[in-house]
Design an enzyme around this catalytic site. Structure first.
Site, PDB file in Angstrom:
ATOM      1  N   TYR A 129      23.864  39.906  63.137  1.00  0.00           N
ATOM      2  CA  TYR A 129      23.272  41.084  62.515  1.00  0.00           C
ATOM      3  C   TYR A 129      24.269  42.117  62.006  1.00  0.00           C
ATOM      4  CZ  TYR A 129      18.945  39.075  64.117  1.00  0.00           C
ATOM      5  OH  TYR A 129      17.891  38.216  64.308  1.00  0.00           O
ATOM      6  N   PHE A 408      11.193  44.323  72.609  1.00  0.00           N
ATOM      7  CA  PHE A 408      10.091  44.062  71.673  1.00  0.00           C
ATOM      8  C   PHE A 408      10.426  42.881  70.799  1.00  0.00           C
ATOM      9  CE2 PHE A 408      12.627  47.784  70.448  1.00  0.00           C
ATOM     10  CZ  PHE A 408      13.253  47.322  69.311  1.00  0.00           C
TER      11      PHE A 408
END
Length: 408
Positions: A129, A408
């Site tokens: 990322y 999450f």
């Protein structure tokens, strides 16, 4: 999030809203994760409409990326619009074809267009990322506490009380979690709580909930469950695992940990994530009662609107610094920003910059979890004025380490 499409190396990316396509995209994510266990829920029921992206190779869904509209608490206490990114995956047959790049470009552009100035995710792999502008903004560690040696420094009860709330569930926890305002806290979308309920229903072992209150106001809770229930009564190391602990003040923090450490029949208490500066070890006469695990990354953060994100947080007392930011994927963020004790504003692009930084390294510093001097020492920033690095450290200084405390 506005629907959008992007074509990269023959891959179409689009928002999917039809239930069958949402399910197909989620199945791609599950296949990509290989070893993760998933609950029996329907992804349509735990997704927000218009935020699930799918990458297509012809008619086949080959990649997925989802997000939730939440808020991120930044230094100074402001809560900024935030995309909680999740369920990013690519089929193993379509690796290294630009699928993730297409998904990330679409998702970041849509988040910026929707006014979500920041995004965070939890990375299954560390090398992916950074090239999309994400930086590690917070770290966590696990802990293991031996109840037989964990004697509290303060032997007296605190001002609050703890009650059992095993049947309370989301109705009890959600109002408390919504008030969590530590640096780096992420609010929880309603579909997050729905997913939590569905997963909790699948636990094979008992699960317990306790709530702390002060002067009649709930200000913390802890969820825990026993491990190895099959051998519980014959084990000489009966262990409980704290799945989550939310404490809104030091009294709730001490009260909840006292309750957990004084449970009968329990020899060891484990917790998966603590902030790096969590005061837990200092609660005990012998700090060695707590064994801390290795430091690992928690929040990977991305600034989708650099000007808005920098303006949202507060800064320490130091002379202003002109900071140049480069953003390869979102070039509208490229520019020079004046950062001072009175805030942050964008200035003319030809303003001489004392320091030049990539958007990913800026993200690492944004919540105060990474010091500017470390970036300079590692050669990750270009420094025209060495004195400016120390000023940036004072400007970005925070009193507490950033910590989200939610997955999450």
């Amino acid at each position: 999030m506005n629907p959008g499409e992007l074509r990269a190396r023959g891959t179409d990316v689009a928002v999917v809203t039809e239930p069958d396509l949402v399910r197909e995209a989620y199945a791609v994510f599950k296949r990509a994760m290989v070893g993760l266990e998933f609950g029996p829920f329907d992804p349509v029921d735990v997704s927000e409409p218009g935020r699930f992206l799918a990458a297509f190779d012809g008619e086949q869904v080959v990649g997925s990326a989802n997000s939730y509209a939440t808020q991120l608490t930044v230094p100074g206490g402001a809560r900024v619009p935030h995309a909680a990114v999740s369920q990013v995956g690519v089929l193993p047959t379509h690796r290294r074809r630009g699928v993730v790049t297409a998904l990330m470009r679409t998702q970041l552009a849509a988040a910026a267009a929707a006014g979500e100035s920041v995004a965070t995710l939890r990375a299954s792999e560390g090398g992916i990322y950074g090239r999309f502008g994400y930086g590690i903004a917070s770290h966590v560690r696990s802990a293991r506490i031996d109840t037989r040696t964990a004697r509290f420094v303060d032997d007296g009860p605190g001002p609050g009380s703890v009650r059992l709330a095993d049947d309370g569930g989301v109705a009890v926890m959600a109002p408390i979690a919504a008030r969590a305002a530590q640096n780096g806290a992420v609010s929880r979308a309603h579909v997050w709580w729905r997913k939590w309920e569905l997963r909790a229903a699948e636990y094979k072992s008992p699960s317990y909930l306790v709530v702390h209150s002060t002067d009649g106001v709930d200000d913390g809770y802890a969820m825990y469950r026993p491990l190895d229930t099959a051998g519980w009564f014959t084990s000489d190391d009966k262990t409980i695992e704290v799945n989550e602990l939310v404490a809104l003040n030091p009294g709730a923090h001490r009260g909840l940990w006292r309750h957990l450490l004084e449970l009968d029949l329990v020899d060891t208490v484990t917790v998966g994530t603590l902030a790096l500066d969590d005061p837990l070890p200092l609660l005990f006469v012998d700090e060695r009662a707590v064994t801390l695990g290795p430091v690992r990354d928690e929040s990977w953060l991305r600034l989708t609107d650099v000007a808005a994100a920098l303006a949202a947080r507060t800064y320490g007392d130091a002379a202003p610094v002109h900071l140049a930011v480069h953003d390869r994927l979102l070039p509208q963020n490229d520019g020079v920003y004046r950062i001072g004790a009175d805030g942050a504003v964008r200035v003319a692009a030809d303003t001489p910059a004392a320091v030049t930084v990539s958007v990913s390294d800026l993200a690492a510093t944004y919540l105060g979890g990474t010091r500017w001097w470390r970036l300079a020492a590692a050669g990750r920033i270009d420094v025209a004025d060495p004195a400016a690095v120390a000023r940036l450290d004072r400007l970005f200084r925070v009193d507490r380490e950033p910590y989200a405390g939610v997955f999450f």
